[in-house]
Design a protein around this motif. Structure first.
Motif, PDB file in Angstrom:
ATOM      1  N   UNK A  65       1.152  -0.994  -0.047  1.00 51.56           N
ATOM      2  CA  UNK A  65      -0.340  -0.342   0.172  1.00 51.56           C
ATOM      3  C   UNK A  65       1.194   1.553   0.317  1.00 51.56           C
ATOM      4  N   UNK A  66       2.371   1.264  -0.053  1.00 55.24           N
ATOM      5  CA  UNK A  66       2.775   1.958   0.669  1.00 55.24           C
ATOM      6  C   UNK A  66       3.753   2.764  -1.054  1.00 55.24           C
ATOM      7  N   UNK A  67       3.277   3.751  -1.766  1.00 59.30           N
ATOM      8  CA  UNK A  67       3.604   3.363  -2.702  1.00 59.30           C
ATOM      9  C   UNK A  67       5.427   3.517  -3.320  1.00 59.30           C
ATOM     10  N   UNK A  68       6.158   3.785  -2.017  1.00 53.34           N
ATOM     11  CA  UNK A  68       7.604   3.624  -2.252  1.00 53.34           C
ATOM     12  C   UNK A  68       7.755   2.213  -2.186  1.00 53.34           C
ATOM     13  N   UNK A  69       7.866   1.290  -1.483  1.00 56.35           N
ATOM     14  CA  UNK A  69       7.523   0.319  -1.203  1.00 56.35           C
ATOM     15  C   UNK A  69       7.695  -0.641  -2.255  1.00 56.35           C
ATOM     16  N   UNK A  70       6.033  -0.879  -3.142  1.00 51.82           N
ATOM     17  CA  UNK A  70       5.687  -0.885  -4.464  1.00 51.82           C
ATOM     18  C   UNK A  70       6.534  -0.849  -5.173  1.00 51.82           C
ATOM     19  N   UNK A  71       6.955   0.631  -5.881  1.00 57.41           N
ATOM     20  CA  UNK A  71       7.775   0.878  -7.014  1.00 57.41           C
ATOM     21  C   UNK A  71       9.086   0.192  -6.628  1.00 57.41           C
ATOM     22  N   UNK A  72       9.920   0.533  -5.422  1.00 57.27           N
ATOM     23  CA  UNK A  72      11.347  -0.703  -5.742  1.00 57.27           C
ATOM     24  C   UNK A  72      11.084  -2.190  -5.894  1.00 57.27           C
ATOM     25  N   UNK A  73       9.721  -3.011  -5.137  1.00 56.29           N
ATOM     26  CA  UNK A  73       9.482  -4.182  -5.208  1.00 56.29           C
ATOM     27  C   UNK A  73       9.497  -3.946  -7.455  1.00 56.29           C
ATOM     28  N   UNK A  74       8.697  -3.144  -7.415  1.00 54.74           N
ATOM     29  CA  UNK A  74       8.211  -3.810  -8.814  1.00 54.74           C
ATOM     30  C   UNK A  74       9.431  -3.263  -9.080  1.00 54.74           C
ATOM     31  N   UNK A  75      10.072  -2.280  -9.313  1.00 60.82           N
ATOM     32  CA  UNK A  75      11.661  -1.929 -10.420  1.00 60.82           C
ATOM     33  C   UNK A  75      12.744  -3.527 -10.188  1.00 60.82           C
ATOM     34  N   UNK A  76      12.594  -4.469  -9.335  1.00 61.02           N
ATOM     35  CA  UNK A  76      13.908  -4.839  -9.023  1.00 61.02           C
ATOM     36  C   UNK A  76      13.085  -6.336  -9.763  1.00 61.02           C
ATOM     37  N   UNK A  77      11.439  -6.723 -10.237  1.00 60.41           N
ATOM     38  CA  UNK A  77      10.762  -7.744 -10.728  1.00 60.41           C
ATOM     39  C   UNK A  77      10.810  -7.072 -12.146  1.00 60.41           C
ATOM     40  N   UNK A  78      10.835  -5.865 -12.896  1.00 56.57           N
ATOM     41  CA  UNK A  78      10.737  -5.262 -14.259  1.00 56.57           C
ATOM     42  C   UNK A  78      12.412  -5.610 -14.813  1.00 56.57           C
ATOM     43  N   UNK A  79      13.191  -5.095 -13.931  1.00 51.98           N
ATOM     44  CA  UNK A  79      14.471  -5.413 -14.555  1.00 51.98           C
ATOM     45  C   UNK A  79      14.854  -6.824 -14.640  1.00 51.98           C
ATOM     46  N   UNK A  80      14.493  -7.378 -14.464  1.00 53.84           N
ATOM     47  CA  UNK A  80      14.555  -8.629 -14.660  1.00 53.84           C
ATOM     48  C   UNK A  80      14.095  -9.607 -15.500  1.00 53.84           C
ATOM     49  N   UNK A  81      13.119  -8.799 -15.810  1.00 55.39           N
ATOM     50  CA  UNK A  81      12.052  -9.308 -17.323  1.00 55.39           C
ATOM     51  C   UNK A  81      12.374  -8.473 -18.439  1.00 55.39           C
ATOM     52  N   UNK A  82      13.092  -7.455 -17.974  1.00 55.44           N
ATOM     53  CA  UNK A  82      13.797  -6.752 -19.444  1.00 55.44           C
ATOM     54  C   UNK A  82      15.302  -7.163 -19.555  1.00 55.44           C
ATOM     55  N   UNK A  83      15.687  -7.569 -18.500  1.00 52.10           N
ATOM     56  CA  UNK A  83      17.386  -8.279 -19.109  1.00 52.10           C
ATOM     57  C   UNK A  83      16.622  -9.453 -19.630  1.00 52.10           C
ATOM     58  N   UNK A  84      16.370 -10.669 -19.228  1.00 47.78           N
ATOM     59  CA  UNK A  84      15.771 -11.889 -19.986  1.00 47.78           C
ATOM     60  C   UNK A  84      15.129 -11.556 -21.580  1.00 47.78           C
ATOM     61  N   UNK A  85      14.725 -10.029 -21.663  1.00 52.01           N
ATOM     62  CA  UNK A  85      13.527 -10.276 -23.034  1.00 52.01           C
ATOM     63  C   UNK A  85      14.943  -9.742 -23.692  1.00 52.01           C
ATOM     64  N   UNK A  86      15.978  -9.014 -23.805  1.00 54.12           N
ATOM     65  CA  UNK A  86      17.126  -8.698 -24.159  1.00 54.12           C
ATOM     66  C   UNK A  86      18.143 -10.229 -24.368  1.00 54.12           C
ATOM     67  N   UNK A  87      18.076 -10.743 -23.722  1.00 57.24           N
ATOM     68  CA  UNK A  87      18.687 -12.158 -24.102  1.00 57.24           C
ATOM     69  C   UNK A  87      18.439 -12.940 -24.789  1.00 57.24           C
ATOM     70  N   UNK A  88      16.537 -12.811 -25.252  1.00 59.29           N
ATOM     71  CA  UNK A  88      16.316 -14.030 -26.024  1.00 59.29           C
ATOM     72  C   UNK A  88      16.515 -13.307 -27.390  1.00 59.29           C
ATOM     73  N   UNK A  89      16.811 -12.042 -27.198  1.00 58.13           N
ATOM     74  CA  UNK A  89      17.674 -11.716 -28.566  1.00 58.13           C
ATOM     75  C   UNK A  89      18.313 -11.464 -29.400  1.00 58.13           C
ATOM     76  N   UNK A  90      19.669 -11.911 -28.131  1.00 57.51           N
ATOM     77  CA  UNK A  90      21.034 -12.350 -28.870  1.00 57.51           C
ATOM     78  C   UNK A  90      21.444 -13.146 -28.877  1.00 57.51           C
ATOM     79  N   UNK A  91      22.229 -13.853 -29.826  1.00 58.55           N
ATOM     80  CA  UNK A  91      22.780 -14.831 -29.747  1.00 58.55           C
ATOM     81  C   UNK A  91      23.276 -15.326 -28.094  1.00 58.55           C
ATOM     82  N   UNK A  92      22.416 -15.438 -27.689  1.00 53.96           N
ATOM     83  CA  UNK A  92      23.405 -15.819 -26.400  1.00 53.96           C
ATOM     84  C   UNK A  92      23.258 -17.367 -25.944  1.00 53.96           C
ATOM     85  N   UNK A  93      23.749 -18.568 -25.737  1.00 56.90           N
ATOM     86  CA  UNK A  93      23.405 -19.967 -25.086  1.00 56.90           C
ATOM     87  C   UNK A  93      22.989 -19.868 -23.790  1.00 56.90           C
ATOM     88  N   UNK A  94      22.090 -19.861 -23.320  1.00 57.67           N
ATOM     89  CA  UNK A  94      21.241 -20.277 -22.384  1.00 57.67           C
ATOM     90  C   UNK A  94      21.635 -21.820 -21.403  1.00 57.67           C
TER      91      UNK A  94
END
Length: 377
Positions: free
Chosen positions: A293-322
């Motif tokens: 319910x606290x915007x600051x806490x919500x935004x910080x947690x969302x940023x961590x999760x969002x950073x992971x998904x943006x990173x993975x979506x980038x790896x899936x565009x790169x010739x990286x062997x997972x």
């Protein structure tokens, strides 16, 4: 989406007939099969149920997995449908399980009907309709999360007693591998250099799969292509990666894929659509997770999760062997357009600045510039 051959189509129907007939104790005939496509390794077919002495839905959906692949993904999807079907109807996230045969790797599900996909709603030009749709999306996601808090042991028991008898999660391994490669990819592929603080944010994001303060059931791929709006509301489809994770991974995934699916005519409304989705989600989960319910806490947690998904979506565009399950490639992406990924990094940099996390803001801006130079110039 794959297209099923006639042989595989008829095979899926015959297998489902056998499973349903065994369950009902009478012969059940299925007609008029329609190929609904699949994930690439599954066949998904809608069938009509011929008149028979047993009361049954008029149409059903049959999902068949190949028997020559490892069984962990089928076992996880079966456990997910078993778990979700046991939920109260208002909290059930999608179709319910009718029958299954773990030896044949077939699942028979209720048919959600035709409805409209979330992708279709966001590709249209009606901003009010899009606003209502994303609000319903967030509310349904939050309702599912709230209803499944505390159910992780029940889900684990379903996995242990399932056909694979394992609780291993290939998605977690996939994400861990992607994060472990981050220092190398940042330095060698992106030319960004050493960014230990940013990599630590990625590690925290990947850790949300196995732990976190907001554990709940997740189908995992809760993006627009897997969401149907019908007379019963929002329905989540495809539980291939189902499991218990920190719920902020889901809402971050939903927001990220929502903005990528919005039509150009609605681009000016992207931020308000995302805000509407988050507000609807929080309205359902805030009573059980008051910290959100606290915007600051919500935004910080969302940023961590969002950073992971943006990173993975980038790896899936790169010739990286997972080095693991190739079927996980494309989660949170659903496009081959490099401008989408570059835009995600620019948006993430802005979000990092707003939330006050410079290690995310600065590295995201640098990655956006590196990808822009490599892909778009």
């Amino acid at each position: 989406m794959t297209v099923i051959s006639e042989t595989r189509l008829s095979g899926a129907v015959r297998t489902a007939e056998r499973v349903l007939s065994s369950r009902a104790g009478v012969q059940v005939d299925l007609t008029d099969p329609v190929d609904l496509g699949g994930s690439g390794r599954t066949d998904v077919v809608r069938v009509r149920v011929a008149p028979n002495p047993v009361t049954m839905d008029r149409t059903l959906v049959v999902k068949v997995w190949p028997v020559d692949e490892p069984g962990d993904a089928f076992a996880r999807e079966l456990a997910s449908y078993k778990y979700a079907t046991a939920l109260p109807t208002p909290s059930r996230p999608g179709p319910h399980l009718i029958a299954f045969d773990h030896r044949a790797r077939v699942i028979v599900l209720s048919d959600l009907g035709h409805g409209r996909s979330m992708a279709e709603m966001l590709a249209a030009t009606d901003v009010d309709a899009a606003h209502r749709a994303v609000s319903a999306w967030g509310q349904a996601l939050g309702r599912m999360h709230a209803a499944t808090v505390g159910g992780e042991q029940d889900f684990a028991a379903l996995l242990r007693h399932g056909p694979d008898r394992s609780t291993a999660e290939s998605l977690a391994v996939h994400l861990d591998t992607g994060v472990a490669l981050a220092p190398e990819v940042l330095a060698d592929d992106l030319g960004v250099g050493d960014a230990p603080e940013f990599v630590e944010v990625l590690r925290r994001g990947a850790g949300l799969v196995r732990e976190g303060d907001h554990r709940a059931f997740s189908p995992s791929d809760v993006g627009p292509p897997n969401i149907l709006l019908n007379d019963d509301g929002v329905q989540f489809m495809d539980y291939e990666w189902g499991g218990f994770r920190d719920a902020t991974l889901d809402i971050a995934y939903a927001c990220l894929t929502c903005t990528s699916a919005v039509a150009p005519s609605l681009a000016a409304h992207r931020d308000e659509l995302v805000t509407a989705m988050i507000d609807a989600w929080r309205s359902e989960v805030q009573s059980i997770w008051p910290s959100l319910g606290h915007d600051g806490e919500m935004n910080r947690k969302m940023l961590v999760a969002r950073t992971l998904w943006v990173w993975m979506s980038t790896l899936w565009m790169l010739p990286v062997d997972l080095g693991d399950d190739s079927h996980a490639r494309g989660l949170a992406l659903r496009t081959g357009d490099p401008t989408v990924v570059v835009g995600r990094w620019r948006d993430l940099a802005e979000a990092g600045r707003r939330v006050g996390v410079p290690e995310v803001a600065d590295c995201s801006a640098a990655i956006a510039e590196a990808l822009d130079a490599a892909w778009l110039r």
